[in-house]
Design a protein around this motif. Structure first.
Motif, short mmCIF file in Angstrom:
data_model
loop_
_atom_site.label_atom_id
_atom_site.label_comp_id
_atom_site.label_asym_id
_atom_site.label_seq_id
_atom_site.Cartn_x
_atom_site.Cartn_y
_atom_site.Cartn_z
N MET A 126 46.86 38.30 36.73
CA MET A 126 45.49 38.39 37.22
C MET A 126 45.06 37.14 37.96
SD MET A 126 43.60 40.24 33.99
CE MET A 126 42.01 40.15 34.80
N GLY A 127 45.66 36.01 37.62
CA GLY A 127 45.31 34.77 38.30
C GLY A 127 46.09 34.54 39.58
N LEU A 128 47.06 35.42 39.87
CA LEU A 128 47.90 35.22 41.06
C LEU A 128 47.11 35.23 42.36
CD1 LEU A 128 50.83 34.74 41.89
CD2 LEU A 128 51.12 37.23 42.05
N PRO A 129 46.11 36.12 42.54
CA PRO A 129 45.35 36.10 43.80
C PRO A 129 44.64 34.77 44.05
CG PRO A 129 44.96 38.14 42.62
CD PRO A 129 45.72 37.25 41.68
N LEU A 149 39.62 37.94 27.34
CA LEU A 149 38.34 37.24 27.52
C LEU A 149 38.54 35.75 27.75
CD1 LEU A 149 36.13 39.02 24.81
CD2 LEU A 149 36.07 39.32 27.31
N LEU A 150 39.51 35.16 27.07
CA LEU A 150 39.82 33.74 27.31
C LEU A 150 40.31 33.53 28.73
CD1 LEU A 150 41.54 32.73 23.93
CD2 LEU A 150 39.26 32.07 24.75
N LEU A 151 41.14 34.46 29.20
CA LEU A 151 41.60 34.38 30.59
C LEU A 151 40.43 34.52 31.56
CD1 LEU A 151 43.85 34.31 32.72
CD2 LEU A 151 44.08 36.79 32.43
N GLY A 152 39.51 35.43 31.24
CA GLY A 152 38.34 35.61 32.09
C GLY A 152 37.45 34.39 32.13
N ALA A 153 37.37 33.66 31.00
CA ALA A 153 36.55 32.44 30.96
C ALA A 153 37.08 31.39 31.92
CB ALA A 153 36.52 31.89 29.54
N LEU A 154 38.36 31.44 32.23
CA LEU A 154 38.95 30.52 33.21
C LEU A 154 38.96 31.11 34.61
CD1 LEU A 154 40.56 27.93 33.89
CD2 LEU A 154 42.64 29.18 33.27
N ILE A 174 36.95 33.45 36.14
CA ILE A 174 35.69 33.60 36.86
C ILE A 174 35.20 32.27 37.45
CG2 ILE A 174 33.26 34.25 36.61
CD1 ILE A 174 34.17 36.36 34.58
N PRO A 175 35.17 31.16 36.69
CA PRO A 175 34.75 29.89 37.30
C PRO A 175 35.65 29.45 38.45
CG PRO A 175 34.69 29.72 34.91
CD PRO A 175 35.39 31.00 35.23
N VAL A 176 36.95 29.67 38.33
CA VAL A 176 37.86 29.28 39.41
C VAL A 176 37.58 30.13 40.66
CG1 VAL A 176 40.27 29.21 40.14
CG2 VAL A 176 39.64 28.45 37.85
N ALA A 177 37.31 31.41 40.47
CA ALA A 177 36.99 32.28 41.60
C ALA A 177 35.72 31.82 42.30
CB ALA A 177 36.84 33.72 41.12
N VAL A 178 34.71 31.42 41.53
CA VAL A 178 33.46 30.92 42.11
C VAL A 178 33.71 29.61 42.86
CG1 VAL A 178 31.15 30.07 41.56
CG2 VAL A 178 32.03 32.09 40.39
N ALA A 179 34.53 28.74 42.28
CA ALA A 179 34.84 27.47 42.93
C ALA A 179 35.58 27.70 44.26
CB ALA A 179 35.67 26.59 42.00
N GLU A 180 36.51 28.64 44.26
CA GLU A 180 37.24 28.93 45.50
C GLU A 180 36.31 29.51 46.55
OE1 GLU A 180 40.78 31.16 45.13
OE2 GLU A 180 41.83 29.61 43.97
N SER A 230 29.14 37.15 44.44
CA SER A 230 30.10 38.21 44.73
C SER A 230 31.49 37.86 44.21
CB SER A 230 30.15 38.47 46.24
OG SER A 230 28.89 38.87 46.73
N ALA A 231 31.89 36.60 44.38
CA ALA A 231 33.20 36.16 43.91
C ALA A 231 33.30 36.26 42.40
CB ALA A 231 33.48 34.73 44.38
N GLY A 232 32.27 35.79 41.70
CA GLY A 232 32.28 35.88 40.25
C GLY A 232 32.26 37.32 39.76
#
Length: 295
Positions: free
Chosen positions: A1-4, A64-69, A71-77, A150-152
């Motif tokens: 899920m984090g690959l994109p 959920l732990l993966l999502g906690a990491l 979503i913030p990375v997606a917003v930062a990108e 939108s990213a989040g």
């Protein structure tokens, strides 16, 4: 899920405007398509159903732990993407964003085809080089909040999709044709690529429709063991036609039909052996190894 987030597909979609409308507002269809196809998709389904161990609560906690990491990375990108966008020729990069989704769709459909295609990061790198335009560089200190939202939301949609699959995993496991779902997901990704490229003659979320139809046809409840049970039910009738069976007579009330029980056990054992030989069944078509590339 984090690959994109790592290979650059998600930032490319942000820059291409896949998550927002022409007016700059969040696009519900774009958010759902990105979350379900880019962060979710057949790879996420296969990993959860085939590889994740532990109880349902443990699986949901991990997601959920993966999502906690995530979503913030997606917003930062998304925040950084606005500054990167000022360095690029949008029209040129827009085409590369569509090409990278087509490449992912081809890799999803066939591992053999994927061997001859460059990785998404290479395609995006070429797009950055081809569309590089430093004349318009501007450091964006206050990014657009709608784009961040939108990213989040897109990343959150992917996390929610994974959580739903884990929640219903006991029901889905053995009742979902992963090969069919994977192929349908690749078609949906192709539709999304055409939409990003601006080649779709409609504004309707065609990719979401394709994904919905794929999920409908890939779900086949009650398919496990149906043929075996039917064959076992026919076995006593066939045996009763023989002289030996007729000579034995009826089984007394409360008694056990030993021969039928032994036949059923033998059939179940044979079925289990066959299943073990063909497991796990989640790989690409034509794949020689027993594990799918994403596992």
């Amino acid at each position: 899920m984090g690959l994109p987030l790592v290979d650059g597909i998600f930032p490319a979609l942000i820059i291409a405007g896949a998550l927002t409308t022409a007016a700059g507002d969040p696009s519900v269809a774009g958010i759902l398509q990105t979350g379900l196809l880019i962060f979710g998709g057949s790879a996420t389904v296969a990993v959860i159903l085939a590889e994740m161990d532990g109880t349902r609560r443990e699986q949901l906690t991990s997601i959920l732990l993966l999502g906690a990491l995530l979503i913030p990375v997606a917003v930062a990108e998304a925040a950084v993407a606005e500054t990167i966008e000022t360095l690029l020729n949008f029209e040129v990069f827009h085409r590369f964003a569509g090409l990278v989704i087509l490449a992912v769709a081809a890799k999803t459909a066939s591992s053999k085809v994927g061997e001859y295609l460059p990785s998404p990061s290479i395609i995006i790198g070429l797009g950055l080089v081809a569309s590089f335009n430093p004349a318009g560089f501007e450091l964006i200190v206050t990014p657009d909040p709608m784009r961040l939202l939108s990213a989040g939301a897109a990343a959150g949609t992917g996390v929610g999709f994974a959580g739903a699959v884990a929640l219903f995993a006991p029901r889905l496991r053995g009742n979902v044709d992963i090969d069919l779902f994977r192929f349908g997901s690749s078609v949906a990704l192709g539709m999304l690529a055409l939409e990003v490229l601006g080649l779709m003659p409609t504004q309707a979320p065609v990719a979401l429709g394709v994904l919905g139809v794929t999920a409908l046809f890939a779900f086949d409840p009650g398919s496990d063991g149906a043929d075996l049970d039917e064959f076992v039910d026919d076995t006593p009738a066939t045996e009763s036609a023989t002289p030996d069976a007729n000579a034995n007579g009826a089984v007394a009330d409360g008694g056990d039909d030993v021969e039928t029980s032994e036949d059923y056990d033998a059939l179940v054992d044979d079925d289990d052996d066959d299943d073990d030989g063909s497991a796990p069944g989640y790989g690409y078509p034509g794949e020689e190894e027993s594990r799918a590339p994403w596992l």
